[in-house]
Design a protein around this motif. Structure first.
Motif, mmCIF file in Angstrom:
data_model
loop_
_atom_site.group_PDB
_atom_site.id
_atom_site.type_symbol
_atom_site.label_atom_id
_atom_site.label_comp_id
_atom_site.label_asym_id
_atom_site.label_seq_id
_atom_site.Cartn_x
_atom_site.Cartn_y
_atom_site.Cartn_z
ATOM 1 N N VAL A 234 0.860 -1.181 0.000
ATOM 2 C CA VAL A 234 0.000 0.000 0.000
ATOM 3 C C VAL A 234 0.900 1.235 0.000
ATOM 4 N N THR A 235 0.675 2.128 -0.955
ATOM 5 C CA THR A 235 1.510 3.317 -1.092
ATOM 6 C C THR A 235 0.702 4.569 -0.775
ATOM 7 N N VAL A 236 1.230 5.391 0.124
ATOM 8 C CA VAL A 236 0.624 6.696 0.405
ATOM 9 C C VAL A 236 1.613 7.778 0.009
ATOM 10 N N GLU A 237 1.073 8.913 -0.398
ATOM 11 C CA GLU A 237 1.929 10.014 -0.864
ATOM 12 C C GLU A 237 1.444 11.326 -0.287
ATOM 13 N N ILE A 258 -1.899 5.841 10.036
ATOM 14 C CA ILE A 258 -0.496 5.578 9.739
ATOM 15 C C ILE A 258 0.291 5.718 11.028
ATOM 16 N N SER A 259 1.443 5.071 11.080
ATOM 17 C CA SER A 259 2.285 5.145 12.263
ATOM 18 C C SER A 259 3.044 6.467 12.280
ATOM 19 N N PRO A 260 3.538 6.891 13.454
ATOM 20 C CA PRO A 260 4.382 8.085 13.496
ATOM 21 C C PRO A 260 5.619 7.969 12.606
ATOM 22 N N GLU A 261 6.150 6.749 12.460
ATOM 23 C CA GLU A 261 7.322 6.570 11.588
ATOM 24 C C GLU A 261 6.979 6.901 10.143
ATOM 25 N N VAL A 262 5.830 6.412 9.650
ATOM 26 C CA VAL A 262 5.414 6.728 8.286
ATOM 27 C C VAL A 262 5.085 8.215 8.164
ATOM 28 N N ALA A 263 4.397 8.767 9.180
ATOM 29 C CA ALA A 263 4.075 10.194 9.159
ATOM 30 C C ALA A 263 5.348 11.039 9.129
ATOM 31 N N HIS A 264 6.394 10.596 9.848
ATOM 32 C CA HIS A 264 7.677 11.311 9.826
ATOM 33 C C HIS A 264 8.327 11.196 8.449
ATOM 34 N N GLN A 265 8.247 10.024 7.850
ATOM 35 C CA GLN A 265 8.796 9.832 6.512
ATOM 36 C C GLN A 265 8.130 10.762 5.510
ATOM 37 N N LEU A 266 6.833 11.012 5.699
ATOM 38 C CA LEU A 266 6.092 11.904 4.799
ATOM 39 C C LEU A 266 6.265 13.378 5.148
ATOM 40 N N GLY A 267 6.952 13.661 6.253
ATOM 41 C CA GLY A 267 7.176 15.045 6.655
ATOM 42 C C GLY A 267 6.047 15.660 7.452
#
Length: 405
Positions: A234-237, A258-267
């Motif tokens: 699953v890809t989010v942008e 989404i996890s905080p790690e993914v949220a951090h990756q997305l800025g």
């Protein structure tokens, strides 16, 4: 835990946020618009309880008879009964000394463990009372997780994947208009039942273990537990940055997460979940462990691969940032959910002054590990290209109808 009329008014007034430059999608993607922050309802199902397969039905159901309803939740590894249901309604007996530690949106919580039970299920229908003959799907013996204290809010009974194993679950999304509403309902079929609707879109699932049977707080006998379905790739942008992860399919979650790690990756946030980008708002959500407030964001897109040869793309899907994790009892390492595909991916879309869905029904085939979507063709157009030179028939499509069934 929230006021329906107030929330409905906010959603309809909010509508969709505008963007200066509309996104450009691939020609063969199926694009879904108008998703909302949360769903009005999650799937419900009726149930009866017995102590033996053909024994007397336990009396005390709260809806005019011996039956009651529970929320049907693919994100739950077990069966959770509220204190009010097992103690005050049905008189279910806890196993002396037994307990189980489970995790959810607000951390770890300790549950009691029930005596052995047999659970019979019937389709949920808010307009008609079920007959005893409707309870034709029976599971057991099972042991449920028991909430140890009375509920602070409305009592919730959560029936998870142990009551779906080897079956096909059909979910009818809720409909909310200015005049009336229908609750989200579920029904269970035997695998291969001709009454199961034929899906237009199919998504491959994988069953993954999320419970920890060796938690030091556990005392046997343990409750009945099972693996949960996940969607890979699953890809989010957001703002030109993409993240591709495995997401839990969770019909019991009112919002996707989404996890905080993914949220951090997305800025969007720091690694600890502290917002970098101001959230649209904060929402209180509840589950195992209690309640928390989580920041809400709207991503540019979410892309889910299908078995039909094209992608399912959600334009500007709402997500909450929530840390949910457990410990792998084989490796001892933490397991953090990168994403949760909540019920707002199929339910409660905004159409003028109504909240409806682009899907007539959602089909979870637990036996084949496939998620099917029955499309409302008046609201969603599918590409007609399966089987051409650039899009071969899906693996396993022996009769070349573009569906793996």
């Amino acid at each position: 835990m929230f006021n329906l009329k107030r929330w409905l008014g906010v959603v309809l007034a909010w509508g969709m946020i505008g963007w200066d430059v509309p996104p450009v999608w691939a020609a063969d993607d199926v694009i879904i618009y108008n998703s909302s922050e949360v769903t009005f309802d999650i799937p419900r199902i009726y149930f009866l309880l017995r102590r033996t397969p053909d024994g007397q039905i336990l009396p005390g159901g709260s809806i005019g008879g011996a039956y009651h309803y529970a929320f049907f939740d693919t994100g739950a590894s077990g069966i959770i009964m509220s204190y009010e249901t097992y103690e005050e309604l049905f008189g279910v007996v806890p196993e002396p000394g037994a307990q189980f530690a489970d995790v959810g949106v607000a951390g770890k919580d300790i549950f009691g463990v029930s005596e052995q039970l047999y659970v019979s299920l019937a389709p949920y229908d808010v307009w008609n009372e079920p007959l005893e003959s409707d309870f034709n799907q029976t599971f057991g013996p099972i042991r449920a997780m028991l909430t140890l204290t009375p509920s602070e809010y409305d009592p919730l009974d959560i029936f998870g994947v142990p009551l779906m194993a080897g079956k096909t679950v059909v979910i009818t999304p809720s409909v909310i208009s200015s005049e009336d509403y229908n609750y989200c309902s579920a029904r269970v079929h035997d695998a291969g039942d001709p009454a199961i609707p034929k899906a237009d879109i199919q998504i491959k699932l994988r069953m993954r273990k999320y419970y920890n049977a060796t938690d030091p707080d556990n005392i046997e006998p343990l409750p009945t537990l099972a693996y949960n379905p996940v969607v890979d790739d699953v890809t989010v942008e957001y703002n030109g940055i993409a993240s591709t992860k495995t997401w839990l399919l969770d019909t019991g979650a009112s919002s996707s997460m989404i996890s905080p790690e993914v949220a951090h990756q997305l800025g969007l946030t720091e690694l600890d979940g502290t917002p970098i980008v101001p959230p649209l708002l904060w929402l209180e959500i509840g589950g195992v462990g209690g309640t928390i407030e989580a920041p809400l964001y709207q991503l540019d897109s979410m892309t889910i691969p299908t078995l039909n040869g094209y992608n399912l793309v959600y334009d500007h899907l709402y997500v909450l940032v929530v840390q949910i994790g457990t410990i792998d009892d084989e490796t001892g390492e933490p397991v953090i959910l990168d994403g949760v595909l909540g019920s707002n991916f199929y339910d409660t879309f905004i159409y003028g002054d109504e909240l409806d869905s682009p899907f007539h029904e959602v089909v979870f085939d637990a036996d084949q590990a496939i998620l099917g979507l029955v499309v409302d063709t008046s609201r969603l157009t599918l590409p007609d290209h399966c089987g051409d030179i650039g899009h071969p028939y899906p693996e396993g499509d022996f009769n070349e109808d573009c569906i793996v069934d």
